[in-house]
Design a protein around this motif. Sequence first.
Motif, PDB file in Angstrom:
ATOM      1  N   SER A 159      49.144  24.732  64.300  1.00 32.90           N
ATOM      2  CA  SER A 159      48.473  24.884  63.009  1.00 32.90           C
ATOM      3  C   SER A 159      47.818  23.588  62.563  1.00 32.90           C
ATOM      4  O   SER A 159      46.684  23.581  62.073  1.00 32.90           O
ATOM      5  CB  SER A 159      49.479  25.339  61.949  1.00 32.90           C
ATOM      6  OG  SER A 159      49.937  26.639  62.234  1.00 32.90           O
ATOM      7  N   ILE A 160      48.529  22.478  62.730  1.00 31.83           N
ATOM      8  CA  ILE A 160      47.946  21.187  62.339  1.00 31.83           C
ATOM      9  C   ILE A 160      46.721  20.884  63.186  1.00 31.83           C
ATOM     10  O   ILE A 160      45.692  20.431  62.678  1.00 31.83           O
ATOM     11  CB  ILE A 160      48.993  20.058  62.447  1.00 31.83           C
ATOM     12  CG1 ILE A 160      50.017  20.186  61.311  1.00 31.83           C
ATOM     13  CG2 ILE A 160      48.332  18.686  62.420  1.00 31.83           C
ATOM     14  CD1 ILE A 160      51.071  19.105  61.297  1.00 31.83           C
ATOM     15  N   ALA A 161      46.822  21.164  64.493  1.00 32.50           N
ATOM     16  CA  ALA A 161      45.679  20.893  65.375  1.00 32.50           C
ATOM     17  C   ALA A 161      44.460  21.722  64.974  1.00 32.50           C
ATOM     18  O   ALA A 161      43.340  21.193  64.870  1.00 32.50           O
ATOM     19  CB  ALA A 161      46.068  21.190  66.820  1.00 32.50           C
ATOM     20  N   ASP A 199      45.845  13.022  56.859  1.00 29.71           N
ATOM     21  CA  ASP A 199      44.901  13.276  55.759  1.00 29.71           C
ATOM     22  C   ASP A 199      43.823  12.195  55.726  1.00 29.71           C
ATOM     23  O   ASP A 199      42.624  12.491  55.592  1.00 29.71           O
ATOM     24  CB  ASP A 199      45.672  13.314  54.437  1.00 29.71           C
ATOM     25  CG  ASP A 199      44.749  13.481  53.234  1.00 29.71           C
ATOM     26  OD1 ASP A 199      44.085  14.526  53.147  1.00 29.71           O
ATOM     27  OD2 ASP A 199      44.690  12.552  52.401  1.00 29.71           O
ATOM     28  N   ARG A 200      44.222  10.941  55.885  1.00 26.94           N
ATOM     29  CA  ARG A 200      43.254   9.835  55.861  1.00 26.94           C
ATOM     30  C   ARG A 200      42.323   9.892  57.063  1.00 26.94           C
ATOM     31  O   ARG A 200      41.117   9.664  56.948  1.00 26.94           O
ATOM     32  CB  ARG A 200      43.976   8.486  55.828  1.00 26.94           C
ATOM     33  CG  ARG A 200      44.818   8.269  54.584  1.00 26.94           C
ATOM     34  CD  ARG A 200      45.090   6.787  54.338  1.00 26.94           C
ATOM     35  NE  ARG A 200      45.583   6.099  55.514  1.00 26.94           N
ATOM     36  CZ  ARG A 200      46.863   5.993  55.848  1.00 26.94           C
ATOM     37  NH1 ARG A 200      47.791   6.572  55.097  1.00 26.94           N
ATOM     38  NH2 ARG A 200      47.232   5.341  56.925  1.00 26.94           N
ATOM     39  N   ILE A 240      43.490  21.292  56.566  1.00 25.88           N
ATOM     40  CA  ILE A 240      44.806  20.667  56.372  1.00 25.88           C
ATOM     41  C   ILE A 240      45.351  20.926  54.979  1.00 25.88           C
ATOM     42  O   ILE A 240      46.567  20.830  54.761  1.00 25.88           O
ATOM     43  CB  ILE A 240      44.776  19.148  56.676  1.00 25.88           C
ATOM     44  CG1 ILE A 240      43.867  18.400  55.716  1.00 25.88           C
ATOM     45  CG2 ILE A 240      44.393  18.884  58.114  1.00 25.88           C
ATOM     46  CD1 ILE A 240      44.073  16.900  55.784  1.00 25.88           C
ATOM     47  N   ASP A 241      44.498  21.284  54.019  1.00 28.49           N
ATOM     48  CA  ASP A 241      44.989  21.608  52.675  1.00 28.49           C
ATOM     49  C   ASP A 241      45.852  22.859  52.675  1.00 28.49           C
ATOM     50  O   ASP A 241      46.647  23.075  51.754  1.00 28.49           O
ATOM     51  CB  ASP A 241      43.808  21.811  51.705  1.00 28.49           C
ATOM     52  CG  ASP A 241      43.004  20.537  51.511  1.00 28.49           C
ATOM     53  OD1 ASP A 241      43.606  19.451  51.624  1.00 28.49           O
ATOM     54  OD2 ASP A 241      41.787  20.622  51.250  1.00 28.49           O
ATOM     55  N   VAL A 270      50.345  15.137  56.379  1.00 28.70           N
ATOM     56  CA  VAL A 270      49.095  15.728  55.880  1.00 28.70           C
ATOM     57  C   VAL A 270      48.979  15.695  54.358  1.00 28.70           C
ATOM     58  O   VAL A 270      47.985  16.143  53.801  1.00 28.70           O
ATOM     59  CB  VAL A 270      48.939  17.185  56.374  1.00 28.70           C
ATOM     60  CG1 VAL A 270      48.924  17.238  57.891  1.00 28.70           C
ATOM     61  CG2 VAL A 270      50.045  18.082  55.818  1.00 28.70           C
ATOM     62  N   GLY A 271      50.004  15.177  53.688  1.00 30.56           N
ATOM     63  CA  GLY A 271      49.922  15.058  52.238  1.00 30.56           C
ATOM     64  C   GLY A 271      48.828  14.092  51.806  1.00 30.56           C
ATOM     65  O   GLY A 271      48.319  13.292  52.616  1.00 30.56           O
TER      66      GLY A 271
END
Length: 420
Positions: free
Chosen positions: A55-57, A32-33, A15-16, A25-26
């Motif tokens: 992409s996130i998945a 992110d958490r 995710i970075d 996702v920040g």
Amino acid sequence: MSIKPLAFRMRPKTIDEIIGQEHLVGEGKIIDRMVKAKQLSSMILYGPPGIGKTSIASAIAGSTRFAFRTLNAVTNNKKDMEIVAAEAKMSGKVILLLDEVHRLDKGKQDFLLPYLENGMITLIGATTSNPYHAINPAIRSRCQIFELKALSIEDLKLALTRAIHDEEQGLGNKNIQIDEDALTFFATSSNGDVRSALNALELAALSTAADNDVIHITLEVAEECMQKKSFHHDKDGDGHYDVLSGFQKSIRGSDVNAALHYLGRLIEAGDLTSIGRRLLVIAYEDIGLASPQAGARTLAAIESAERLGFPEARIPLANAVIELCLSPKSNSAISAIDSALGDIRSGISGDVPNHLKDAHYKGAAELGRGIDYKYPHDYESGWVKQQYLPDKLKHKKYYAPKLTGKFEQALAAIYQKLMK
């Protein structure tokens, strides 16, 4: 062996590496958490194409090291899901990216639900449709819903620059020199779709001959490779209703230029039916009694547009939009009827007064029907004071005139005189 497309190769592994979507996702944001705590819940990601749902998945899977599988709710069948479920039983957890999740049929849904309940499958559904409209409540209630935002021009430039310099997955071994105006063109003409921008960049890199080992991508090359991203407007999609909403609110707000912009988008989509229906609603809901002839003229414009068809239909439609924008506005009629309906639906009603009840039958007088009714035409002014509302509502006033047009100003003067 086939080489996978650049857009596929440049998908983030963690995710970075995700570009954009900082609200999810920040640092310290919800996804992110979840990833850092390794406490994933099923989720639905929705937004326009090419902005990072897949992409996130994949980045979530890469960040958590759980097994990751991708299926499509339309093209993959129940047997494919059974394979994923078997793997989940063996490994303890599988992240399943299910594309077009809004198209999930009942058989596949019923199969998945127990695995979502026990946590063996973490579903990440991807869709371009508003899940509150398109996804079955049984699935929706078991998922967090996250809306992805359109990528900015700077986000797209970052993705393109990263691909140009990445030596492992990108084009970093090709010694590419790209002009700033070409980079900007890729970013702006892709309409927020990073996949489209990367595909065009790859085409430019592969089709441009090197000069002294340098591949020089100019604006002309970018335009040839990008072509023009086709205007996309899904008449059944969530964005369609957003455009219609923006169209009506721009007319209501008297912004001619914004209204013409949204009209243009609806014309490009070829949706004459929705344009006509929305214009007619606007004429009576937003202009209303401030300019009552606008309704008749709008209907005439719609009928002309339907007879002409596109492209000429744009002419009467533009006439109607400009008139409606610049007409005085009044919502007094819709407010009045909605207020009356509100009372009725709340049980505030009552009997019709006896003197107004139907008296056209034998025995009506014995029941007290129609007695003492005053016939207004028997009076010189054509009006006589008497009660018309039920007793429970006899002091109720639903109509509140707006003094925004000469016609309603005249109505208001008569109304105030009668109320006194």
